[in-house]
Design an enzyme around this catalytic site. Structure first.
Site, PDB file in Angstrom:
ATOM      1  N   SER A 296      -1.090   1.483 -12.108  1.00  0.00           N
ATOM      2  CA  SER A 296      -2.390   2.090 -12.437  1.00  0.00           C
ATOM      3  C   SER A 296      -1.946   3.004 -13.077  1.00  0.00           C
ATOM      4  O   SER A 296      -0.962   4.007 -13.430  1.00  0.00           O
ATOM      5  CB  SER A 296      -2.815   2.604 -10.619  1.00  0.00           C
ATOM      6  OG  SER A 296      -2.233   3.180 -10.865  1.00  0.00           O
ATOM      7  N   ASP A 297      -3.384   4.044 -14.239  1.00  0.00           N
ATOM      8  CA  ASP A 297      -3.216   5.303 -14.421  1.00  0.00           C
ATOM      9  C   ASP A 297      -3.026   6.627 -12.773  1.00  0.00           C
ATOM     10  O   ASP A 297      -3.300   5.370 -11.887  1.00  0.00           O
ATOM     11  CB  ASP A 297      -4.473   6.003 -15.097  1.00  0.00           C
ATOM     12  CG  ASP A 297      -4.082   6.809 -15.515  1.00  0.00           C
ATOM     13  OD1 ASP A 297      -3.485   7.846 -15.145  1.00  0.00           O
ATOM     14  OD2 ASP A 297      -5.148   7.345 -16.890  1.00  0.00           O
TER      15      ASP A 297
END
Ligand code: BGC
Length: 726
Positions: A296-297
Site C-alpha cells: 500500500s502507499d
C-alpha cells in the site's frame, strides 16, 4: 503446494473462533495480549534486522520455481500471526536509529525472525535513494524523461539500486510512472512525462537497472495525478481510458520485472486503489501475471478485509489494519487463510528471487562516489532542453566575453527540487555559479539574487550578457499540493522582464517539474534552457551546456501550452474527477491548437535534416510487424545527439482515436555532415484499441499513418501510410 500446517479451531476468551497452528500458542484478541504480542514481534524483528544486515555470503537470486517452492515451505512453517505480521509494516522498529553507515534505517515490515526471514526495507526515490545520508542526487525523473534515453536510465537505476542496497535498503520505492495528465500536478517532477508509451519505456529501464541490487517498486497504481485531494479523490474513467491511457506503462514495468507495485491513495471508479480487487487481483495479478507483491502507499489502507481480499499483500508503513487485526479476521473465518498464505508466498518468493535473504558486501565508497557523480552529470546534461536560442546566442565562448551577470535566486544556490518522499540529501551540490566560474575563470561574474528587479536590471546593464535563474520550488509544487498556476511567480516574471529590457542578450534558465506558460516574457529574451531539477551535478551540467561543452539534446516530455485554457481543465479540488480520453498533446491535437512548445520539442546547437521516410511494406496482417526507416543528417557544424520520434495516426477507424500517438523514439549521435538511417519496428498489435464490448484488445483493419520527425509538431513530421489487413 498445499499448506501443510495442521489447523485447529478453538474458542478464544472473547468467544471468537481462532486458528491454532502446529501446537503453537495463538494470539488472543484482547487488548492486553495485543500489546504484548506486538512488542514481542517488534523485539524479534529488531533481532532479525541485525541478522539480515550482517553480510552473509551465499547465493542470491533464486529461479522462480526454486523461490516459489522455498517460499511455500517457509509459509507452511509459519504461524498465522507470523504470516499477518510479515504482511505488515513495522513502524516501531528502528527507523529513527542510524545504521552502521550513518543512515537511518529504511521502513521495514516485521519479517519472520523465527524462520530467518529478514524484513523488507523500503526506501523512497526517485532522484536517488532518499536516505538522510549522502546518496547521489540524480536529476528529477521529469528531466530524465526529457533525455528520452532508456539506456542511460537503466544505468541510473543500477547506481540507485547499488546505493540503496549498500545502505541496507532492499525495496526501492522510487519508480513513479503515473501519467502526467496535467502539468499542475504537484508531483509532476517525480514522473517521466505525459505519454504512456514513453513512461513505459523509461520506467522499465529503471526497473531493469534497480533490479540488479534491490527490489524495484512501481507506483502509484493507478490514476494518481492530483495531489490536493489524493487521500479521498475518486477518479472515474471508462474501461477503454483505463486500459489504453492509464495502465499500459504499469504493464510495461511489470513485464520488465518489477518486484512490487504500490497501490495509490485515490479511489478508482469508486473503490480505494488499495481495496480495488479489479485492479490488484483481476488485472495486475491474474491478467498480467504479476508474480511479485502489492504494497500500500503509506497509510492507504482503510480497512482490513477489503484490502486483503482485494489482493493487497503488504500494509505499509504500520500494522494498523493487518498484523493482529488480520489474524483475527482469519480466526473469525472472514478471511480465508489461503489468501494470507498467497500474500506471504508472494513476499517471500520475491525476496528470494531478488536475493534479499543475503546481504552482499557492497562498497560504501561507491555511494555518491566518482562514478555515480559522473553519471549524475551525464544524466543532467542529457536532461536539459534548449527551448529558444535566437541568433545562436548560445553556446557562449568564454574567451570572447568579459562580464556576465548571473541573476536570480537559483544562480548561487542549486535548486534540487524534491519534496517529502522525493527530497534528497546529497553530500555536495554544484550551483550554476560554481559551474560557470569553473568554465569561465577569466570572465568577471556579477551577481544579484534578484530580490529587487530594478537593481538587477541596473547590474545587467553592466555586463555583455545576463543569465536569469528562476523557476519553481517545493512551495509551488510538492507532494500534497498541486500548482496553483501554470506561470512563474509574478516576481520571477518581473525579474526576467526587467533584466531583458536592460540587456538584450538575456538568457533564462528555468527550474520546473513540468510545463510552464511563458507568454508574459518569452518573446523578450534571446535564449531559454529548461533544466528541471537537475540533481547535485546541476551547476556543472548547466555550465557545460551554456559554454558548448555539451550540445543540448533533450526534448520536452510534456506539451507547453500558450495558455492554460489550451489544455483540458484541471479539477484539483474536486472530490471526484472524470478522466476522459483526451489530455495533454492529444487534447491539443484534437482541437488543432498550437502550443508554445510541442511535446517532443527541443533545440540543439546544430541542425538535423530528416529525409527518406520508408516503410518496408505497405500492408501487414494483424500480427505483423512493419519496419520504418528514416535518414537523419547533421547539417550543422557541431556534433550532437538527436531524438527522432515516431507517431501513428488512424485513418477511417470506426471509433475515435488520438490524432497521433507516440509509438517509438530513439537517440542517435551524429557528427557534422554525417547521415544515419534510424529504424523502428512497429507491431500491428501495438496499434490495438480496447474494445469495451468484447472486453479485449482489437486491431482494426484500416489505414495507419506513420509520422516521423524531431517533435510532435505536424509541420516537422514526415509521413507515410500502410494498411493492416484482415
Ligand atoms: C507517497 C509515496 C511514498 C510514501 C513513503 C507517500 O506519501 O505517496 O510515494 O513512497 O509516502 O514515503
Amino acid at each position: 503446494m498445499a499448506n501443510r500446517k495442521v489447523k485447529t479451531l478453538q474458542r478464544t476468551k472473547t468467544g471468537k473462533k481462532s486458528e491454532q497452528t502446529n501446537g503453537q500458542a495463538s494470539f488472543h484478541n484482547t487488548d492486553r495480549n495485543t500489546i504484548m504480542d506486538r512488542r514481542k514481534f517488534i523485539a524479534l524483528a529488531s533481532v532479525s534486522t541485525a541478522i539480515a544486515l550482517l553480510p552473509r555470503p551465499g547465493r542470491t537470486g533464486y529461479t522462480f520455481s526454486e523461490a516459489d517452492a522455498r517460499a511455500r515451505e517457509l509459509v507452511a512453517k509459519m504461524t498465522l500471526d507470523e504470516k499477518t505480521f510479515l504482511m505488515s509494516g513495522n513502524r516501531r522498529n528502528d527507523i529513527s536509529r542510524h545504521n552502521k553507515a550513518g543512515a537511518r534505517y529504511p521502513n521495514p515490515n516485521y519479517g519472520c525472525p523465527r524462520l530467518g526471514i529478514p524484513p523488507v526495507r523500503f526506501m523512497d526515490g526517485p532522484a536517488g535513494v532518499r536516505f538522510d545520508y549522502r546518496a547521489t542526487c540524480f536529476p528529477a525523473a521529469i528531466g530524465r524523461g526529457a533525455s528520452f534515453d532508456p539506456e542511460l536510465e537503466q544505468r541510473v537505476g543500477e547506481a540507485i539500486g547499488y546505493e540503496g542496497r549498500a545502505l541496507s535498503a532492499t525495496l526501492f520505492g522510487g519508480i513513479v510512472v503515473n501519467l502526467l495528465r496535467h502539468p499542475r500536478w504537484g508531483r509532476a517532477q517525480e514522473t517521466y512525462g505525459e505519454d504512456s508509451y514513453h513512461l513505459g519505456v523509461m520506467g522499465s529501464a529503471m526497473v531493469r537497472g534497480v533490479a540488479k541490487y534491490m527490489m524495484p517498486t512501481v507506483k502509484h497504481f493507478a490514476g494518481n495525478s492530483i495531489e490536493n485531494t489524493r487521500m479521498f479523490l475518486n477518479v472515474r474513467m471508462s474501461e477503454r481510458v483505463l486500459r489504453e491511457v492509464y495502465l499500459p506503462h504499469f504493464k510495461a514495468c511489470v513485464d520488465a520485472g518489477a518486484a512490487c507495485v504500490m497501490s495509490a491513495y485515490n479511489k478508482l471508479n469508486g473503490e480505494y486503489c488499495s481495496h480495488n480487487r479489479y485492479l490488484l487481483t483481476e488485472i495486475l495479478k491474474n491478467e498480467w501475471g504479476f508474480d511479485g507483491f502489492v504494497m500500500s502507499d503509506f497509510g492507504a489502507v482503510h480497512s482490513t478485509v477489503p484490502a486483503v481480499m482485494a489482493g493487497l499483500d503488504l500494509e505499509m508503513p504500520s500494522d494498523t489494519y493487518y498484523a493482529q487485526r488480520l489474524a483475527a479476521k482469519v480466526r473469525e473465518g472472514v478471511v480465508p487463510v489461503e489468501q494470507v498464505n498467497e500474500s506471504c508466498v508472494r513476499i517471500i518468493r520475491t525476496m528470494l528471487r531478488f536475493g534479499m535473504f543475503d546481504a552482499p558486501e557492497l562498497d560504501l565508497k561507491r555511494v555518491a562516489g566518482k562514478e555515480h557523480s559522473e553519471l549524475a552529470l551525464e544524466s543532467a546534461e542529457k536532461s536539459i532542453v534548449l527551448l529558444k536560442n535566437d541568433r545562436g546566442l548560445l553556446p557562449l565562448d568564454p574567451a570572447a566575453i568579459k562580464k556576465i551577470a548571473l541573476i536570480g535566486p537559483f544562480a548561487s544556490e542549486l535548486n534540487l527540487g524534491g519534496t517529502s518522499s522525493s527530497k534528497l540529501f546529497p553530500p555536495y551540490q554544484v550551483s550554476p555559479e560554481q559551474g560557470i566560474r569553473k568554465l569561465a575563470p577569466n570572465v568577471e561574474i556579477l551577481m544579484d539574487e534578484g530580490k529587487a528587479p530594478s537593481r538587477a536590471g541596473e547590474l545587467a546593464k553592466k555586463a555583455e550578457l545576463a543569465i536569469v535563474f528562476v523557476g519553481l520550488t517545493e512551495k509551488d509544487e510538492n507532494e500534497n499540493r498541486d500548482r496553483r498556476s501554470m506561470t512563474l511567480s509574478r516576481a520571477h516574471e518581473t525579474l526576467i522582464n526587467e533584466v531583458a529590457s536592460a540587456n538584450k542578450n538575456t538568457i533564462v534558465v528555468l527550474n520546473t517539474g513540468s510545463a510552464l506558460v511563458t507568454e508574459n516574457w518569452i518573446d523578450r529574451v534571446k535564449s531559454v534552457l529548461v533544466v528541471w531539477y537537475p540533481g547535485m551535478e546541476g551547476g556543472n551540467a548547466i555550465a557545460r551546456v551554456i559554454f558548448g561543452k555539451v550540445n543540448p539534446s533533450a526534448k520536452l516530455p510534456v506539451v507547453w501550452p500558450r495558455t492554460q485554457d489550451q489544455l483540458q481543465p484541471f479539477h484539483c479540488w474536486a472530490p471526484e474527477v472524470e478522466y476522459d480520453y483526451f489530455y495533454g498533446y492529444r487534447y491539443m491535437d484534437k482541437k488543432a491548437l498550437e502550443p508554445r512548445f510541442y511535446f517532443g520539442y527541443g533545440l540543439s546547437y546544430t541542425t538535423y535534416n530528416y529525409s527518406n521516410l520508408h516503410l518496408n511494406k505497405n500492408r501487414i496482417s494483424r500480427d505483423g510487424i512493419i519496419q520504418v526507416s528514416v535518414d537523419i543528417t547533421n547539417v550543422g557544424k557541431l556534433p550532437g545527439e538527436e531524438i527522432p520520434q515516431l507517431y501513428v495516426g488512424y485513418k477511417g477507424s470506426k471509433i475515435e482515436h488520438f490524432v497521433k500517438d507516440l509509438k517509438g523514439f530513439s537517440r542517435v549521435a551524429l557528427d557534422p555532415g554525417q547521415t544515419k538511417t534510424v529504424k523502428f519496428d512497429l507491431k500491428a498489435q501495438d496499434l490495438a484499441f480496447y474494445n469495451e464490448i468484447t472486453r479485449s484488445w482489437e486491431v482494426e483493419p484500416i489505414k495507419y499513418i506513420v509520422y516521423v520527425g524531431p517533435s510532435s509538431n505536424p509541420a516537422e513530421l514526415l509521413s507515410a501510410e500502410f494498411e493492416i489487413s484482415n
